[in-house]
Design a protein around this motif. Structure first.
Motif, PDB file in Angstrom:
ATOM      1  N   UNK A   1       0.948  -1.251  -0.048  1.00 24.50           N
ATOM      2  CA  UNK A   1       0.091   0.076   0.030  1.00 24.50           C
ATOM      3  C   UNK A   1       0.989   1.189   0.084  1.00 24.50           C
ATOM      4  N   UNK A   2       0.881   2.131  -1.001  1.00 28.38           N
ATOM      5  CA  UNK A   2       1.396   3.539  -0.966  1.00 28.38           C
ATOM      6  C   UNK A   2       1.235   4.245   0.180  1.00 28.38           C
ATOM      7  N   UNK A   3       2.395   4.857   0.616  1.00 32.24           N
ATOM      8  CA  UNK A   3       2.369   5.731   1.819  1.00 32.24           C
ATOM      9  C   UNK A   3       2.224   7.032   1.394  1.00 32.24           C
ATOM     10  N   UNK A   4       2.199   8.074   2.502  1.00 32.19           N
ATOM     11  CA  UNK A   4       1.885   9.602   2.207  1.00 32.19           C
ATOM     12  C   UNK A   4       3.172  10.196   1.462  1.00 32.19           C
ATOM     13  N   UNK A   5       4.394   9.430   1.534  1.00 35.07           N
ATOM     14  CA  UNK A   5       5.359   9.966   0.639  1.00 35.07           C
ATOM     15  C   UNK A   5       5.369   9.720  -0.716  1.00 35.07           C
ATOM     16  N   UNK A   6       4.743   8.479  -1.087  1.00 34.16           N
ATOM     17  CA  UNK A   6       4.519   8.478  -2.657  1.00 34.16           C
ATOM     18  C   UNK A   6       3.693   9.351  -3.209  1.00 34.16           C
ATOM     19  N   UNK A   7       2.303   9.331  -2.555  1.00 34.55           N
ATOM     20  CA  UNK A   7       1.290  10.014  -3.123  1.00 34.55           C
ATOM     21  C   UNK A   7       1.825  11.591  -2.972  1.00 34.55           C
ATOM     22  N   UNK A   8       2.481  12.015  -2.069  1.00 40.18           N
ATOM     23  CA  UNK A   8       3.069  13.217  -1.793  1.00 40.18           C
ATOM     24  C   UNK A   8       3.931  13.655  -2.972  1.00 40.18           C
ATOM     25  N   UNK A   9       4.860  12.766  -3.449  1.00 38.25           N
ATOM     26  CA  UNK A   9       5.628  12.932  -4.702  1.00 38.25           C
ATOM     27  C   UNK A   9       4.586  13.259  -5.877  1.00 38.25           C
ATOM     28  N   UNK A  10       3.711  12.287  -5.978  1.00 33.76           N
ATOM     29  CA  UNK A  10       2.672  12.684  -7.125  1.00 33.76           C
ATOM     30  C   UNK A  10       1.840  13.859  -7.025  1.00 33.76           C
ATOM     31  N   UNK A  11       1.384  14.438  -5.889  1.00 37.38           N
ATOM     32  CA  UNK A  11       0.857  15.618  -5.744  1.00 37.38           C
ATOM     33  C   UNK A  11       1.844  16.736  -6.038  1.00 37.38           C
ATOM     34  N   UNK A  12       3.146  16.699  -5.795  1.00 39.80           N
ATOM     35  CA  UNK A  12       4.104  17.771  -6.278  1.00 39.80           C
ATOM     36  C   UNK A  12       4.297  17.777  -7.693  1.00 39.80           C
ATOM     37  N   UNK A  13       4.322  16.584  -8.275  1.00 42.77           N
ATOM     38  CA  UNK A  13       4.392  16.558  -9.828  1.00 42.77           C
ATOM     39  C   UNK A  13       3.118  17.021 -10.358  1.00 42.77           C
ATOM     40  N   UNK A  14       1.782  16.844 -10.019  1.00 43.82           N
ATOM     41  CA  UNK A  14       0.593  17.596 -10.155  1.00 43.82           C
ATOM     42  C   UNK A  14       0.559  19.057 -10.281  1.00 43.82           C
ATOM     43  N   UNK A  15       1.415  19.449  -9.254  1.00 44.75           N
ATOM     44  CA  UNK A  15       1.411  20.905  -9.374  1.00 44.75           C
ATOM     45  C   UNK A  15       2.269  21.562 -10.263  1.00 44.75           C
ATOM     46  N   UNK A  16       3.354  20.928 -10.436  1.00 44.51           N
ATOM     47  CA  UNK A  16       4.323  21.176 -11.355  1.00 44.51           C
ATOM     48  C   UNK A  16       3.670  21.439 -12.746  1.00 44.51           C
ATOM     49  N   UNK A  17       2.926  20.250 -12.990  1.00 43.90           N
ATOM     50  CA  UNK A  17       2.290  20.095 -14.424  1.00 43.90           C
ATOM     51  C   UNK A  17       0.838  20.390 -14.351  1.00 43.90           C
ATOM     52  N   UNK A  18       0.342  21.050 -13.507  1.00 44.61           N
ATOM     53  CA  UNK A  18      -0.973  21.564 -13.339  1.00 44.61           C
ATOM     54  C   UNK A  18      -2.143  20.533 -13.804  1.00 44.61           C
ATOM     55  N   UNK A  19      -1.925  19.436 -13.180  1.00 40.80           N
ATOM     56  CA  UNK A  19      -2.983  18.160 -13.542  1.00 40.80           C
ATOM     57  C   UNK A  19      -3.720  18.343 -12.439  1.00 40.80           C
ATOM     58  N   UNK A  20      -5.044  18.732 -12.336  1.00 41.54           N
ATOM     59  CA  UNK A  20      -5.906  18.903 -11.354  1.00 41.54           C
ATOM     60  C   UNK A  20      -6.513  17.434 -10.947  1.00 41.54           C
ATOM     61  N   UNK A  21      -6.956  16.593 -12.004  1.00 40.88           N
ATOM     62  CA  UNK A  21      -7.774  15.409 -11.726  1.00 40.88           C
ATOM     63  C   UNK A  21      -6.781  14.406 -10.665  1.00 40.88           C
ATOM     64  N   UNK A  22      -5.546  14.290 -11.410  1.00 38.65           N
ATOM     65  CA  UNK A  22      -4.571  13.546 -10.687  1.00 38.65           C
ATOM     66  C   UNK A  22      -4.133  13.909  -9.192  1.00 38.65           C
ATOM     67  N   UNK A  23      -4.159  15.197  -9.061  1.00 35.42           N
ATOM     68  CA  UNK A  23      -3.884  15.811  -7.898  1.00 35.42           C
ATOM     69  C   UNK A  23      -5.169  15.515  -7.138  1.00 35.42           C
ATOM     70  N   UNK A  24      -6.288  15.611  -7.264  1.00 33.81           N
ATOM     71  CA  UNK A  24      -7.216  15.523  -6.453  1.00 33.81           C
ATOM     72  C   UNK A  24      -7.186  13.762  -6.166  1.00 33.81           C
ATOM     73  N   UNK A  25      -6.815  13.113  -6.783  1.00 33.85           N
ATOM     74  CA  UNK A  25      -6.797  11.496  -6.679  1.00 33.85           C
ATOM     75  C   UNK A  25      -5.881  11.593  -5.409  1.00 33.85           C
ATOM     76  N   UNK A  26      -4.620  11.823  -5.691  1.00 36.97           N
ATOM     77  CA  UNK A  26      -3.556  11.727  -4.829  1.00 36.97           C
ATOM     78  C   UNK A  26      -3.817  12.394  -3.574  1.00 36.97           C
ATOM     79  N   UNK A  27      -4.509  13.734  -3.505  1.00 33.47           N
ATOM     80  CA  UNK A  27      -4.692  14.325  -2.284  1.00 33.47           C
ATOM     81  C   UNK A  27      -5.685  13.499  -1.137  1.00 33.47           C
ATOM     82  N   UNK A  28      -6.704  12.994  -1.906  1.00 33.50           N
ATOM     83  CA  UNK A  28      -7.696  12.295  -1.174  1.00 33.50           C
ATOM     84  C   UNK A  28      -7.116  10.931  -0.523  1.00 33.50           C
ATOM     85  N   UNK A  29      -6.045  10.261  -1.236  1.00 38.34           N
ATOM     86  CA  UNK A  29      -5.443   9.013  -0.446  1.00 38.34           C
ATOM     87  C   UNK A  29      -4.600   9.558   0.524  1.00 38.34           C
TER      88      UNK A  29
END
Length: 705
Positions: free
Chosen positions: A523-551
């Motif tokens: 099961x992915x931990x906070x650090x994994x989803x946190x890295x994904x969320x940071x990438x979403x901010x960098x590339x302005x991807x709202x949909x995946x950002x919401x998924x990552x943040x929810x997890x």
């Protein structure tokens, strides 16, 4: 048999002989070697009280207990002069004495000259070899005693040879001894079963040791101690603590050994309340004067993040050892109290306590955290003066410190000068390059490490993957991640997975990163989803950002940084209702954003700046210098990057950017230092894009590093 009244009195010499023998026996009982030697001298000079064989064996026993080789040899010479050295009793005592004086070769020579050897003599040599770390020789003697003299091992033999099995990590030999003990009925003896379970623990077979422990009909405190210590040393702190509590509950005498193991377990688990209860117990049973116990108490409180309680214990220790100082310094370093660690190190020197390599390895990371180049050079020079600079752990700490102080070239020079390179030394240098953006150099060094025959570990791969991420080396990162398990059998941890997500995310491969997360075997931990969320901010991807943040929110983070990140992503997309919703949720949970700060150290003074702070005594000069700097860098192409600031007009955004803490620290450094001086800034959070770009241009227009 008593004399009748009419019996003649014993001769006067008999009284003298009895008196001399009584004095010698009394001295031997008190372990008083000088007293025993005085009685022996009086006996030797007396015409009616010449020494007997027991006299010499008593002296040899005292010499063995005190490890007095010179006196033992003198007694040996006396025995030889009297023709008694080959006597079984004398030879056994001599072999025992030489073994305890760390002369196993002399013990063996005495043993080999014995015309007849009994089981006691064989046991003395087995114990002597085991005590001197000659495990193979000890085990060989047990075999030979049966083959050559037909002597069957007894319980003493088993208790003597089992520590040798532990030293040699000879689990098979331990099983053989265990089997013999069961067949011979020796396993009913508490000392034999305790020795067996102790060896199983030291060979890593803790479950077998526990089975032996549970089957013991009688247990003493040594048995309990061995089992509790075995759990602690094999990384099972939970079971160690549970068994200790059971020991206390059953009324078994608690000793320093069990308390040390319990404190270690509490520290590893971070169980502060349990640790305090152990503290109370050790005070009740009078162990507060045991410096080893108090040192363990300092370490336990430090690992439970209560350096204030550790400091109280430290101050109460009357006779502090070097280990006491080391424990307290390390506790401060590991809990972010770097300045306190350095002050303690200075106090230690004022008290004339000589530091060792462990001291330096404890204080150097504190200096790395402070990141003052002057102090870095001082501790480096100090380690050279103390002849500790080539200790592999000290050298590695110095390499890491220089890298964290921004002096990567000095770190590499030290690395090149190393006579011995441990895997941690390679890791420190690879990490140093990676953290400063020299990804390709980090990869080259990693390849050199593999070519040298040094096997990388989990930390090595984490460092090289991070270097690949920062340098955008996607293909290399993928290759190394696969190699980790395929070539080295290393199981990736959560940090490795998080680093790969960061690598793919920075490169804009968000779909691949998300797919990678979905396929993770754990099961992915906070650090994994946190890295994904940071990438979403960098590339302005709202949909995946919401998924990552929810997890992330489902995992319950302790800090508000991820809420802030999501709010900023919504703000960049002008989704203001969602921004308000996230901020409201953040307030309800009582989460706060970690305030960013930057520090600059000048002339032994540390100056701390927060974004927009105006409380510095030279604030007016700082803002004036900063305004001038902004005009100078605009002239060479600076354009404010306002993506991270929302809800205000563009001119206000630029003003807010210009008051970021690192810009204030740089401006102050320029005011207070002469032209050409390097200015070193330390910051607790990642530098924003605008400050990163501005800093490069400030360096250009001012000619400063």
């Amino acid at each position: 048999m008593l004399c009748s009244a009419s019996s003649p009195p014993p001769p006067a010499g008999g009284h003298a002989a009895a008196d001399h023998h009584a004095r010698l026996r009394s001295a031997a009982t008190r372990s008083d070697l000088p007293g025993a030697l005085a009685a022996f001298a009086a006996m030797s000079s007396s015409a009616s009280a010449s020494p007997v064989l027991r006299t010499f064996t008593s002296l040899l026993k005292l010499c063995a207990a005190r490890a007095d080789l010179a006196t033992g040899r003198a007694v040996h010479a006396q025995l030889a002069a009297r023709g008694l050295s080959a006597e079984s009793l004398a030879a056994t005592a001599l072999a025992n004495m030489y073994a305890k004086c760390r002369r196993p070769g002399d013990a063996r020579r005495v043993f080999d000259r014995m015309p007849v050897r009994d089981r006691v003599a064989w046991n003395a040599l087995v114990a002597g070899y085991a005590r001197n770390g000659l495990a193979g020789a000890a085990m060989e003697m047990v075999v030979r005693m049966q083959e050559e003299d037909g002597e069957r091992p007894d319980s003493v033999t088993l208790v003597s040879v089992l520590p040798a099995c532990a030293d040699a990590q000879a689990l098979g030999a331990c099983r053989e001894v265990h089997g013999f003990a069961v067949r011979a009925g020796f396993d009913e003896l508490v000392n034999v079963s305790t020795a067996i379970l102790d060896v199983y623990c030291k060979c890593g077979a803790v479950e077998v040791a526990r089975a032996v422990f549970d089957r013991m009909p009688d247990k003493n405190s040594v048995s309990w101690n061995a089992m509790i210590k075995g759990y602690a040393e094999n990384g099972d702190a939970t079971e160690a603590l549970a068994l200790f509590k059971r020991m206390v509950g059953e009324g078994v005498d608690v000793t320093d050994v069990s308390v040390l193991a319990a404190l270690h377990a509490c520290g590893e688990l971070g169980y502060l309340d349990e640790g305090r209860r152990v503290h109370e117990l050790l005070m009740r049973i009078g162990l507060e004067s045991n410096v080893s116990v108090m040192n363990a108490l300092i370490t336990m409180y430090s690992k439970c993040k209560r350096t204030d309680l550790a400091a109280q214990v430290f101050d109460e220790v009357r006779y502090k050892t070097r280990i006491s100082w080391n424990a307290m310094i390390l506790g401060c370093t590991q809990n972010g109290r770097s300045e306190d660690a350095v002050r303690l190190f200075s106090r230690m020197q004022l008290k004339n306590v000589k530091p060792d390599s462990f001291t330096l390895v404890s204080v150097i990371p504190a200096l790395a955290d402070i990141s003052d180049p002057l102090q870095a050079r001082w501790i480096h020079g100090y380690s050279i003066r103390m002849h500790l600079d080539q200790d592999v752990y000290v050298l590695t700490a110095l390499i890491d410190m220089y890298a964290k102080c921004g002096r990567v070239s000095i770190a590499r020079s030290l690395f090149n000068s190393a006579r011995e390179r441990h895997v941690i030394t390679w890791n420190a240098m690879i990490h140093g390059y990676g953290s400063h953006g020299f990804g390709k150099v980090a990869v080259e060094l990693f390849e050199e490490m593999k070519s040298s025959g040094r096997v990388p570990n989990e930390t090595t791969f984490l460092s090289v993957l991070s270097a690949c991420s920062h340098a955008g080396l996607v293909d290399e990162g993928r290759k190394y991640f696969s190699s980790m398990k395929e070539d080295y059998g290393l199981e990736p941890g959560m940090e490795h997975y998080g680093t790969i997500v960061d690598l793919l995310g920075r490169a804009g491969k968000l779909d691949e990163a998300w797919s990678f997360i979905q396929k993770m075997p754990t099961d992915p931990g906070i650090s994994v989803y946190g890295a994904m969320l940071g990438a979403c901010k960098l590339h302005k991807n709202v949909e995946l950002a919401e998924e990552s943040a929810q997890r992330i929110f489902e995992l319950g983070p302790d800090e508000g940084v991820y809420h802030v990140l999501l709010a900023n992503i919504y703000a960049n997309a002008s989704m203001w209702k969602d921004v308000a919703r996230v901020r409201t949720a953040m307030e309800k949970k009582g989460l706060q954003k970690t305030p960013g700060w930057s520090i600059v150290q000048l002339k032994n003074e540390i100056h701390t700046f927060y974004s927009g702070s105006t409380n510095h005594q030279q604030a007016k000069d700082i803002y004036a210098r900063l305004a001038k700097l902004i005009e100078e860098i605009k002239a060479v192409g600076y354009m404010p990057d306002t993506d991270s600031i929302h809800d205000v007009e563009d001119d206000v955004k630029a003003q807010l950017l210009n008051t970021h803490s690192e810009k204030l620290a740089i401006a102050y450094g320029l005011i207070r230092t002469s032209p050409g001086t390097t200015i070193q800034i330390k910051k607790n959070l990642r530098v924003c894009n605008d400050c990163h770009n501005a800093t490069k241009l400030i360096s250009l227009v001012t000619g400063r590093k």
